[in-house]
Motif scaffolding. Structure first.
Motif, PDB file in Angstrom:
ATOM      1  N   UNK A  47       0.837  -1.210   0.000  1.00 26.76           N
ATOM      2  CA  UNK A  47       0.000   0.000   0.000  1.00 26.76           C
ATOM      3  C   UNK A  47       0.869   1.257   0.000  1.00 26.76           C
ATOM      4  N   UNK A  48       1.980   1.219   0.733  1.00 23.88           N
ATOM      5  CA  UNK A  48       2.902   2.359   0.732  1.00 23.88           C
ATOM      6  C   UNK A  48       3.510   2.564  -0.651  1.00 23.88           C
ATOM      7  N   UNK A  49       3.883   1.463  -1.283  1.00 20.32           N
ATOM      8  CA  UNK A  49       4.475   1.557  -2.621  1.00 20.32           C
ATOM      9  C   UNK A  49       3.459   2.061  -3.643  1.00 20.32           C
ATOM     10  N   UNK A  50       2.187   1.673  -3.501  1.00 24.77           N
ATOM     11  CA  UNK A  50       1.149   2.110  -4.435  1.00 24.77           C
ATOM     12  C   UNK A  50       0.839   3.592  -4.268  1.00 24.77           C
ATOM     13  N   UNK A  51       1.073   4.147  -3.082  1.00 25.05           N
ATOM     14  CA  UNK A  51       0.770   5.556  -2.817  1.00 25.05           C
ATOM     15  C   UNK A  51       1.835   6.499  -3.376  1.00 25.05           C
ATOM     16  N   UNK A  52       2.960   5.960  -3.827  1.00 20.04           N
ATOM     17  CA  UNK A  52       4.011   6.810  -4.384  1.00 20.04           C
ATOM     18  C   UNK A  52       3.571   7.381  -5.730  1.00 20.04           C
ATOM     19  N   UNK A  53       4.020   8.583  -6.072  1.00 16.75           N
ATOM     20  CA  UNK A  53       3.658   9.140  -7.388  1.00 16.75           C
ATOM     21  C   UNK A  53       4.311   8.349  -8.513  1.00 16.75           C
ATOM     22  N   UNK A  54       3.627   8.282  -9.610  1.00 13.53           N
ATOM     23  CA  UNK A  54       4.138   7.560 -10.772  1.00 13.53           C
ATOM     24  C   UNK A  54       5.104   8.462 -11.538  1.00 13.53           C
ATOM     25  N   UNK A  55       6.175   7.876 -12.011  1.00 12.25           N
ATOM     26  CA  UNK A  55       7.178   8.616 -12.773  1.00 12.25           C
ATOM     27  C   UNK A  55       7.079   8.175 -14.226  1.00 12.25           C
ATOM     28  N   UNK A  56       6.927   9.149 -15.115  1.00 13.47           N
ATOM     29  CA  UNK A  56       6.826   8.870 -16.544  1.00 13.47           C
ATOM     30  C   UNK A  56       8.090   9.378 -17.216  1.00 13.47           C
ATOM     31  N   UNK A  57       8.747   8.516 -17.942  1.00  9.96           N
ATOM     32  CA  UNK A  57       9.975   8.882 -18.634  1.00  9.96           C
ATOM     33  C   UNK A  57       9.621   9.247 -20.068  1.00  9.96           C
ATOM     34  N   UNK A  58      10.045  10.436 -20.459  1.00 13.11           N
ATOM     35  CA  UNK A  58       9.785  10.918 -21.811  1.00 13.11           C
ATOM     36  C   UNK A  58      11.087  10.817 -22.596  1.00 13.11           C
ATOM     37  N   UNK A  59      11.098  10.083 -23.697  1.00 13.43           N
ATOM     38  CA  UNK A  59      12.340   9.956 -24.467  1.00 13.43           C
ATOM     39  C   UNK A  59      12.728  11.295 -25.087  1.00 13.43           C
ATOM     40  N   UNK A  60      14.004  11.553 -25.084  1.00 17.00           N
ATOM     41  CA  UNK A  60      14.519  12.801 -25.631  1.00 17.00           C
ATOM     42  C   UNK A  60      14.718  12.661 -27.123  1.00 17.00           C
ATOM     43  N   UNK A  61      14.319  13.668 -27.861  1.00 16.74           N
ATOM     44  CA  UNK A  61      14.471  13.667 -29.313  1.00 16.74           C
ATOM     45  C   UNK A  61      15.818  14.321 -29.652  1.00 16.74           C
TER      46      UNK A  61
END
Length: 65
Positions: A47-61
């Motif tokens: 539950x603690x791990x699920x409450x963490x914000x999600x990180x989205x990686x955007x590939x660099x052009x």
């Protein structure tokens, strides 16, 4: 007297012992901290791990350089 002056006044064998102790302390800390965390119950739950914000990686052009 400052800590540095006290260190400088030690014998060479004592300086070696202080340095070896600090290296040992620094090297064993990461290994022992996980085991101590488990022993005292400080590991995160699912539950603690699920409450963490999600990180989205955007590939660099790189073509725009």
């Amino acid at each position: 007297m400052s800590l540095w002056k006290s260190y400088q006044n030690l014998s060479p064998k004592s300086k070696l012992a202080v340095g070896a102790t600090l290296l040992f302390w620094g090297a064993t800390g990461p290994y022992l901290s996980d085991k101590l965390g488990e022993a005292f119950g400080y590991n995160p739950t699912e539950a603690d791990k699920a409450a963490l914000p999600k990180i989205h990686i955007v590939p660099r052009d790189d073509s725009k350089r």
